[in-house]
Enzyme design. Sequence first.
Site, PDB file in Angstrom:
ATOM      1  N   ARG A  23       0.824  -1.315  -0.090  1.00  0.00           N
ATOM      2  CA  ARG A  23       0.039  -0.122   0.085  1.00  0.00           C
ATOM      3  C   ARG A  23       0.941   1.142   0.063  1.00  0.00           C
ATOM      4  NH1 ARG A  23      -2.515  -1.168   5.422  1.00  0.00           N
ATOM      5  NH2 ARG A  23      -0.371  -1.524   5.856  1.00  0.00           N
ATOM      6  N   HIS A  63      15.216  32.315  12.775  1.00  0.00           N
ATOM      7  CA  HIS A  63      14.119  32.631  13.964  1.00  0.00           C
ATOM      8  C   HIS A  63      14.784  32.090  15.163  1.00  0.00           C
ATOM      9  CE1 HIS A  63      10.916  33.440  10.611  1.00  0.00           C
ATOM     10  NE2 HIS A  63      12.015  34.450  10.706  1.00  0.00           N
ATOM     11  N   LYS A  73      13.233  22.549  18.803  1.00  0.00           N
ATOM     12  CA  LYS A  73      12.071  22.358  17.731  1.00  0.00           C
ATOM     13  C   LYS A  73      12.624  20.902  17.145  1.00  0.00           C
ATOM     14  CE  LYS A  73      11.793  27.169  16.574  1.00  0.00           C
ATOM     15  NZ  LYS A  73      12.509  28.229  15.881  1.00  0.00           N
ATOM     16  N   TYR A 133       6.812  21.152  12.510  1.00  0.00           N
ATOM     17  CA  TYR A 133       7.666  20.992  13.508  1.00  0.00           C
ATOM     18  C   TYR A 133       6.846  21.146  15.004  1.00  0.00           C
ATOM     19  CZ  TYR A 133       7.854  25.900  12.459  1.00  0.00           C
ATOM     20  OH  TYR A 133       7.275  27.337  12.108  1.00  0.00           O
ATOM     21  N   LYS A 166       9.253  40.971   7.515  1.00  0.00           N
ATOM     22  CA  LYS A 166      10.028  40.710   8.490  1.00  0.00           C
ATOM     23  C   LYS A 166      11.189  40.313   8.204  1.00  0.00           C
ATOM     24  CE  LYS A 166       9.362  37.208  11.271  1.00  0.00           C
ATOM     25  NZ  LYS A 166       8.547  36.330  12.376  1.00  0.00           N
ATOM     26  N   ASP A 167      11.461  39.203   7.677  1.00  0.00           N
ATOM     27  CA  ASP A 167      12.775  38.517   7.414  1.00  0.00           C
ATOM     28  C   ASP A 167      13.651  39.511   6.570  1.00  0.00           C
ATOM     29  OD1 ASP A 167      11.599  35.098   7.401  1.00  0.00           O
ATOM     30  OD2 ASP A 167      12.058  36.413   9.039  1.00  0.00           O
TER      31      ASP A 167
HETATM   32  C1  LIG Z   1       5.798  30.992  14.427  1.00  0.00           C
HETATM   33  C2  LIG Z   1       4.306  31.221  14.768  1.00  0.00           C
HETATM   34  C3  LIG Z   1       3.703  32.120  14.162  1.00  0.00           C
HETATM   35  N1  LIG Z   1       2.157  32.526  14.235  1.00  0.00           N
HETATM   36  C4  LIG Z   1       1.360  33.485  13.411  1.00  0.00           C
HETATM   37  C5  LIG Z   1       2.297  34.996  13.278  1.00  0.00           C
HETATM   38  C6  LIG Z   1       1.891  35.363  11.975  1.00  0.00           C
HETATM   39  O1  LIG Z   1       0.661  35.900  12.005  1.00  0.00           O
HETATM   40  C7  LIG Z   1       1.717  34.105  11.221  1.00  0.00           C
HETATM   41  C8  LIG Z   1       3.317  33.667  10.279  1.00  0.00           C
HETATM   42  O2  LIG Z   1       4.284  33.927  11.502  1.00  0.00           O
HETATM   43  P1  LIG Z   1       5.736  33.932  10.690  1.00  0.00           P
HETATM   44  O3  LIG Z   1       5.754  34.897   9.623  1.00  0.00           O
HETATM   45  O4  LIG Z   1       6.654  34.189  11.906  1.00  0.00           O
HETATM   46  O5  LIG Z   1       5.960  32.361  10.182  1.00  0.00           O
HETATM   47  P2  LIG Z   1       7.664  31.886   9.666  1.00  0.00           P
HETATM   48  O6  LIG Z   1       8.072  32.810   9.036  1.00  0.00           O
HETATM   49  O7  LIG Z   1       7.189  30.766   9.121  1.00  0.00           O
HETATM   50  O8  LIG Z   1       8.299  31.539  11.315  1.00  0.00           O
HETATM   51  C9  LIG Z   1       8.668  30.386  11.608  1.00  0.00           C
HETATM   52  O9  LIG Z   1       9.735  30.125  10.530  1.00  0.00           O
HETATM   53  C10 LIG Z   1      11.074  29.739  11.393  1.00  0.00           C
HETATM   54  C11 LIG Z   1      11.375  28.651  10.521  1.00  0.00           C
HETATM   55  C12 LIG Z   1      10.792  28.972  12.732  1.00  0.00           C
HETATM   56  O10 LIG Z   1      11.543  28.286  13.124  1.00  0.00           O
HETATM   57  C13 LIG Z   1       9.852  29.529  13.762  1.00  0.00           C
HETATM   58  O11 LIG Z   1       8.962  28.384  14.158  1.00  0.00           O
HETATM   59  C14 LIG Z   1       9.057  30.670  13.029  1.00  0.00           C
HETATM   60  O12 LIG Z   1       9.508  31.718  13.280  1.00  0.00           O
HETATM   61  O13 LIG Z   1       1.533  32.999  12.068  1.00  0.00           O
HETATM   62  C15 LIG Z   1       1.407  31.802  15.250  1.00  0.00           C
HETATM   63  O14 LIG Z   1       0.494  31.989  15.426  1.00  0.00           O
HETATM   64  N2  LIG Z   1       2.136  30.842  16.164  1.00  0.00           N
HETATM   65  C16 LIG Z   1       3.546  30.574  15.842  1.00  0.00           C
HETATM   66  O15 LIG Z   1       4.204  29.574  16.561  1.00  0.00           O
END
Ligand SMILES: Cc1cn([C@H]2C[C@H](O)[C@@H](COP(=O)(O)OP(=O)(O)O[C@H]3O[C@H](C)C(=O)[C@H](O)[C@H]3O)O2)c(=O)[nH]c1=O
Length: 184
Positions: A23, A63, A73, A133, A166-167
């Site tokens: 499968r 991050h 993580k 993760y 942001k990044d």
């Molecule tokens: C991380 C996170 C984000 N959010 C919300 C906040 C924002 O409105 C939206 C996107 O967040 P962000 O742009 O920070 O997502 P990523 O750029 O994927 O950030 C992650 O990416 C890298 C690889 C990481 O290791 C971290 O876990 C985390 O920083 O999700 C949440 O509600 N909960 C959360 O735990």
Amino acid sequence: MRIQTFEISGPVLVNPRRFGDTRGWFSETWNKQALASAGLNWPDFVQDNHSFSAPRHTLRGLHYQRPPHAQDKLVRCSRGVILDVAVDARKGSPTYGQHVAVELSAETGAQLYVPKGFLHAFLTLTEDCEVQYKCTDIYAPDCDGGLAWNSCGIDWGTDAPVLSDKDAQAPSFADFETPFQFEG
Ligand SMILES: Cc1cn([C@H]2C[C@H](O)[C@@H](COP(=O)(O)OP(=O)(O)O[C@H]3O[C@H](C)C(=O)[C@H](O)[C@H]3O)O2)c(=O)[nH]c1=O
């Protein structure tokens, strides 16, 4: 389950076993007891995250969350392929500023453990990547931090990734005053 460690202490690559049949396959993607039997007694995970990135060369990171909400993580790619990176940001570490970079893919199911004290980022190497993760602490926006993807000497294989606003504006690692301490 196969375990691989690195010259940089802390990160661990976990290769869960897959049971194949006509499968397809079955795998335990996380088993606390199996990890403990392999000597990996990590803090309990309290939150699962799942992100989808459509464009190839989407880069999320570098991050971290500051204490008291620093996170360990356990990262896996459940669709496509990513380059997953962890940068040592522990003050006093002999490998401070150095990183591990591993390919994670839906095909292999390999997982990277990124301990607190490490910056985390990944670059998608295919379109439509899904990354899942587990985290050992909850999301704490007031403790959330980021550093420039291109400030740690990482060879991403591209100089024009797709970034969040942001990044794209994150400060350099060179200016980082780390809140993390190397504990040997
Ligand atoms: C991380 C996170 C984000 N959010 C919300 C906040 C924002 O409105 C939206 C996107 O967040 P962000 O742009 O920070 O997502 P990523 O750029 O994927 O950030 C992650 O990416 C890298 C690889 C990481 O290791 C971290 O876990 C985390 O920083 O999700 C949440 O509600 N909960 C959360 O735990």
